[in-house]
Scaffold this active site. Structure first.
Site, PDB file in Angstrom:
ATOM      1  N   HIS A 184       0.819  -1.229   0.000  1.00 37.55           N
ATOM      2  CA  HIS A 184       0.000   0.000   0.000  1.00 37.55           C
ATOM      3  C   HIS A 184       0.853   1.279   0.000  1.00 37.55           C
ATOM      4  O   HIS A 184       0.724   2.099  -0.912  1.00 37.55           O
ATOM      5  CB  HIS A 184      -0.978  -0.021   1.176  1.00 37.55           C
ATOM      6  CG  HIS A 184      -1.706   1.264   1.383  1.00 37.55           C
ATOM      7  ND1 HIS A 184      -2.584   1.775   0.456  1.00 37.55           N
ATOM      8  CD2 HIS A 184      -1.663   2.170   2.394  1.00 37.55           C
ATOM      9  CE1 HIS A 184      -3.052   2.935   0.890  1.00 37.55           C
ATOM     10  NE2 HIS A 184      -2.507   3.191   2.064  1.00 37.55           N
ATOM     11  N   HIS A 231       3.629   7.096   5.264  1.00 39.01           N
ATOM     12  CA  HIS A 231       2.414   7.782   5.727  1.00 39.01           C
ATOM     13  C   HIS A 231       1.581   6.999   6.733  1.00 39.01           C
ATOM     14  O   HIS A 231       0.791   7.580   7.470  1.00 39.01           O
ATOM     15  CB  HIS A 231       1.551   8.201   4.528  1.00 39.01           C
ATOM     16  CG  HIS A 231       0.697   7.104   3.958  1.00 39.01           C
ATOM     17  ND1 HIS A 231       1.176   6.197   3.043  1.00 39.01           N
ATOM     18  CD2 HIS A 231      -0.589   6.766   4.187  1.00 39.01           C
ATOM     19  CE1 HIS A 231       0.195   5.352   2.725  1.00 39.01           C
ATOM     20  NE2 HIS A 231      -0.881   5.673   3.405  1.00 39.01           N
ATOM     21  N   GLU A 236       0.294   5.687  12.385  1.00 44.65           N
ATOM     22  CA  GLU A 236      -1.094   5.288  12.651  1.00 44.65           C
ATOM     23  C   GLU A 236      -1.246   3.788  12.873  1.00 44.65           C
ATOM     24  O   GLU A 236      -2.014   3.353  13.725  1.00 44.65           O
ATOM     25  CB  GLU A 236      -1.965   5.720  11.467  1.00 44.65           C
ATOM     26  CG  GLU A 236      -3.441   5.497  11.704  1.00 44.65           C
ATOM     27  CD  GLU A 236      -4.254   5.967  10.506  1.00 44.65           C
ATOM     28  OE1 GLU A 236      -5.229   5.296  10.185  1.00 44.65           O
ATOM     29  OE2 GLU A 236      -3.890   6.987   9.902  1.00 44.65           O
ATOM     30  N   ASP A 237      -0.509   2.977  12.101  1.00 41.05           N
ATOM     31  CA  ASP A 237      -0.779   1.543  12.092  1.00 41.05           C
ATOM     32  C   ASP A 237       0.318   0.667  12.683  1.00 41.05           C
ATOM     33  O   ASP A 237       0.219  -0.552  12.637  1.00 41.05           O
ATOM     34  CB  ASP A 237      -1.058   1.073  10.647  1.00 41.05           C
ATOM     35  CG  ASP A 237      -2.398   1.580  10.144  1.00 41.05           C
ATOM     36  OD1 ASP A 237      -3.284   1.775  10.974  1.00 41.05           O
ATOM     37  OD2 ASP A 237      -2.543   1.786   8.931  1.00 41.05           O
ATOM     38  N   ASP A 262      -3.176   8.218  -1.367  1.00 37.36           N
ATOM     39  CA  ASP A 262      -3.584   7.177  -0.421  1.00 37.36           C
ATOM     40  C   ASP A 262      -5.018   6.728  -0.720  1.00 37.36           C
ATOM     41  O   ASP A 262      -5.320   5.543  -0.828  1.00 37.36           O
ATOM     42  CB  ASP A 262      -3.477   7.756   1.005  1.00 37.36           C
ATOM     43  CG  ASP A 262      -4.022   6.814   2.064  1.00 37.36           C
ATOM     44  OD1 ASP A 262      -3.733   5.613   1.984  1.00 37.36           O
ATOM     45  OD2 ASP A 262      -4.725   7.292   2.972  1.00 37.36           O
ATOM     46  N   ASP A 314     -20.389  15.804 -24.885  1.00 37.95           N
ATOM     47  CA  ASP A 314     -18.964  15.464 -24.842  1.00 37.95           C
ATOM     48  C   ASP A 314     -18.674  13.970 -24.792  1.00 37.95           C
ATOM     49  O   ASP A 314     -17.630  13.542 -24.357  1.00 37.95           O
ATOM     50  CB  ASP A 314     -18.234  16.212 -23.717  1.00 37.95           C
ATOM     51  CG  ASP A 314     -18.856  15.982 -22.357  1.00 37.95           C
ATOM     52  OD1 ASP A 314     -19.807  15.194 -22.286  1.00 37.95           O
ATOM     53  OD2 ASP A 314     -18.388  16.596 -21.390  1.00 37.95           O
TER      54      ASP A 314
END
Length: 724
Positions: A47, A71, A75-76, A138, A258
């Site tokens: 990821h 990133h 957090e993880d 992300d 279009d």
């Protein structure tokens, strides 16, 4: 996707890139995420690697790409922001912090946490635009892999993408991200309509391509004749924009202009207008369908000439004409200003182009309630726009539906407060007149005048609403200060908060964290009841107190215990040697009463409780083992824990209903059910239930095993998730 792929992409636009930084960031992220899996079953590192690759496709600087790789680590994983700053410097740490979700505060609802996360991200983005570029990358990778989530989660993520992230990509002018985010969101929100549209468009593809080739041939020959060098191509179709037009305008697919579109890219602005002249002599333009975004660019920096003409076969088609530089800006938007050569925005007009973003910081001072803040974004940033003029000819951009009062407050707060009337195009109009693009507006003022409460019903912008509310707030300030103090003291008593924490010095620290200057201002905001609640203030007071305790603990070895007994229970857990500590059950392994557990002393978030077999503990850095602490379940505590279980069975009618009925008979709460057919005539039923203990869980699982055709029942532990 590999590290080599990423490096190859970076070198394609930046041959002298600092590859050591990228390799170090990848190594750090790989170690931190080791053992974690995504919902797809892939290693989690896939990821952040994919996110960094998307950023490289936007040709961003090495710092941003390194932050993309890192990133999710704060957090993880157990890695901290402090470690990140020590290893990679403050700039990368700030970018990662900007995209890291808030998890240390206990929120009343999931919705409240979601809007607070968005608020935090937008404020970080107002300081450094690269925060949102990482977040968009992300979100794009998560959308590309959304099929691995359950249906409810798919719709929730797709909806947020369509409401917040796709409009944001549009506002930043990054159309290559915007279109893909919208198409992916449509696929999960309205799959039937999406695939019907895909099929309908592909059925006539050959016929349409032949038509476009005919148009290109005629146009290329004519432009060559007069010496205009041009690259002409058919423009790719984006399903969401076609679907949106069909829904909003109530049209059939055949009526959308279009569907057939041509893009002409030339060397200069002069050639843009020259090409336009040729197109209008070749084919008849449709009145009202010409737009000149070169003379008047969109706020997201987009520039092009747009015209719709009746083609050689009598069918309408759209033409976009732009220079190569305009084309680059339309693809990359604001990201084009963060190219590796500059390292930072080098464009003189950069600040002006991001003026709407600076308003975010202004709104942050005015809006205490996170939900109101997000509503402000949706209204003021993502709604359709009108462009009006001051008497001096300056352009002012406002949301559709704005009235002269909105315009007055956009000019200056004092002009808004003193507004008594307005002239539009030289004629006096009522204050509820809805402004139209091209209107020239003059505000009539009187120094002795002030706002009316009725204005709140007619103004459209949050800026105007906030200024009007502030004007009235000042009149009731003293009353609100007394009321706010009483509310806070009452709630503190109810929450058993130590009286010591209500001292002026502690309250001032909390006030500053909410961007409030004084304790009196804090009371006034609480008394007004418009945003901040006493519960939020108490949560911050406790958080600050814990941070100070942990700071003191940091001065001595954490293995030194004040006593050998266990502290008071929190979240059904007692911590050995520490009293009054904040405890949170870790989401990475979802421990339940009866599971063997350990505690991990975090920086600033108390003690996180993990199962002993949690990968985040097993793969911990050796130098941090001293932060592991002994904990125990509180056997007397009556707490509720959410757990996910999975039943595999032979597929048959009423299978899920029989399992649900069996659980319901035990008086156990079921929070979510997802049943799906799998291979070999089998079915899987995923359930989220509330249990009181491990024994309770085992009892439920044994009951489910007795349901007809059920072959296996197991507990699901969320060792990995989708990221950011």
């Amino acid at each position: 996707m590999t590290l080599e792929d990423l490096i190859k992409e970076v070198l394609s636009y930046h041959p002298n890139a600092d590859l050591a930084l990228i390799k170090d960031a990848y190594a750090f992220a790989s170690r931190a995420h080791e053992g974690q899996k995504r919902k797809s079953g892939e290693a989690f590192i896939i990821h952040p690697l994919a996110v960094a690759y998307i950023l490289a496709q936007l040709q961003l600087d090495v710092i941003t790409i390194a932050a993309g790789l890192l990133h999710d680590v704060v957090e993880d994983t157990t890695a901290t922001l402090e470690e990140l700053e020590n290893a990679f410097g403050q700039e990368i740490a700030l970018l990662v912090d900007g995209v890291t979700k808030l998890s240390r505060i206990e929120y009343k609802s999931k919705e409240e946490q979601q809007v607070e996360n968005l608020r935090k991200m937008f404020l970080a983005m107002a300081k450094d635009i690269r925060v949102i570029l990482i977040k968009l990358a992300d979100r794009l990778h998560n959308m590309r892999t959304l099929k691995h989530q359950d249906t409810h989660k798919q719709k929730e993520i797709a909806e947020e993408t369509l409401e917040i992230f796709a409009p944001l990509a549009h506002r930043l002018g990054i159309f290559r991200l915007k279109w893909e985010l919208e198409d992916l969101a449509l696929r999960f929100l309205a799959p039937d309509k999406y695939y019907e549209l895909v099929q309908s468009i592909s059925m006539k593809r050959q016929e349409r391509e032949a038509y476009i080739n005919e148009v290109i041939e005629i146009l290329q020959a004519k432009l060559n004749e007069i010496g205009i060098q041009a690259d002409i191509q058919g423009r790719p179709k984006h399903f969401y924009s076609i679907y949106n037009k069909m829904v909003k305008q109530g049209k059939e697919l055949s009526e959308i202009y279009d569907l057939i579109a041509v893009r002409v890219i030339v060397d200069s602005v002069k050639d843009c207008y020259g090409a336009l002249g040729i197109i209008h002599t070749l084919w008849k333009p449709i009145p009202g369908r010409f737009k000149d975004y070169i003379a008047m660019p969109k706020p997201n920096m987009y520039q092009s000439l747009h015209t719709t003409v009746i083609g050689p076969r009598g069918e309408p088609f759209e033409v976009q004409i732009r220079t190569w530089e305009m084309h680059r800006t339309s693809e990359y938007g604001i990201a084009a200003h963060w190219r590796y050569k500059e390292g930072k925005a080098g464009d003189k007009d950069f600040d002006q182009k991001l003026s709407w973003l600076r308003q975010l910081l202004e709104w942050q001072r005015d809006l205490r309630d996170a939900r109101e803040f997000v509503d402000t974004l949706k209204t003021d940033l993502f709604s359709d726009r009108v462009y009006v003029f001051t008497p001096k000819g300056d352009v002012v951009e406002l949301p559709v539906g704005s009235v002269p009062i909105d315009f007055a407050y956009r000019v200056h707060t004092a002009v808004g407060h003193n507004c008594v009337g307005a002239k539009v195009n030289g004629r006096i109009v009522p204050l509820d007149y809805q402004l139209k693009t091209g209107d020239i507006i003059e505000i009539l003022t009187s120094k002795s005048s002030g706002p009316s409460r009725d204005w709140l019903k007619i103004v459209q912008t949050s800026q105007a609403k906030n200024r009007i509310r502030q004007w009235f707030k000042k009149e009731t300030r003293d009353e609100n200060i007394i009321k706010g103090r009483e509310l806070l003291e009452k709630e503190a008593k109810k929450q058993n908060l130590e009286a010591e924490l209500l001292k002026q010095s502690h309250l001032l620290e909390v006030a500053k964290k909410f961007n409030i200057a004084t304790v009196e201002d804090l009371y006034a905001v609480l008394g007004d009841g418009a945003g901040l609640t006493p519960l939020q203030v108490i949560a911050k007071l406790r958080e600050n107190a814990l941070a100070k305790v942990e700071k003191e603990r940091g001065k001595v070895s954490v293995t030194v215990k004040p006593w050998n007994g266990y502290g008071k229970p929190s979240q059904g857990v007692r911590v050995k040697g520490i009293e009054n500590v904040m405890v949170r059950l870790s989401r990475c392994c979802n421990p339940l009463p009866g599971d063997p557990i350990v505690g991990y002393i975090t920086r600033g978030r108390g003690v996180s409780i993990h199962r002993e077999d949690c990968p985040n503990i097993i793969h911990h850095h050796k130098d941090e083992f001293e932060r592991i602490i002994e904990v125990a379940w509180d056997t007397e505590a009556e707490a509720i824990y959410q757990v996910q279980i999975e039943a595999v069975a032979v597929d048959r009618p009423r299978l899920a209903m029989d399992i649900i009925t069996t659980i319901a008979d035990t008086k156990t709460t079921i929070n979510a059910v997802n049943a799906r057919a799998t291979k070999n005539n089998l079915a899987t039923v995923d359930l989220k239930i509330e249990i009181k203990s491990l024994d309770h869980l085992h009892h439920i699982m044994e009951r489910i095993k007795k349901v007809k055709d059920v072959m296996e029942v197991k507990r699901i532990t969320p060792h990995g998730n989708m990221g950011g």
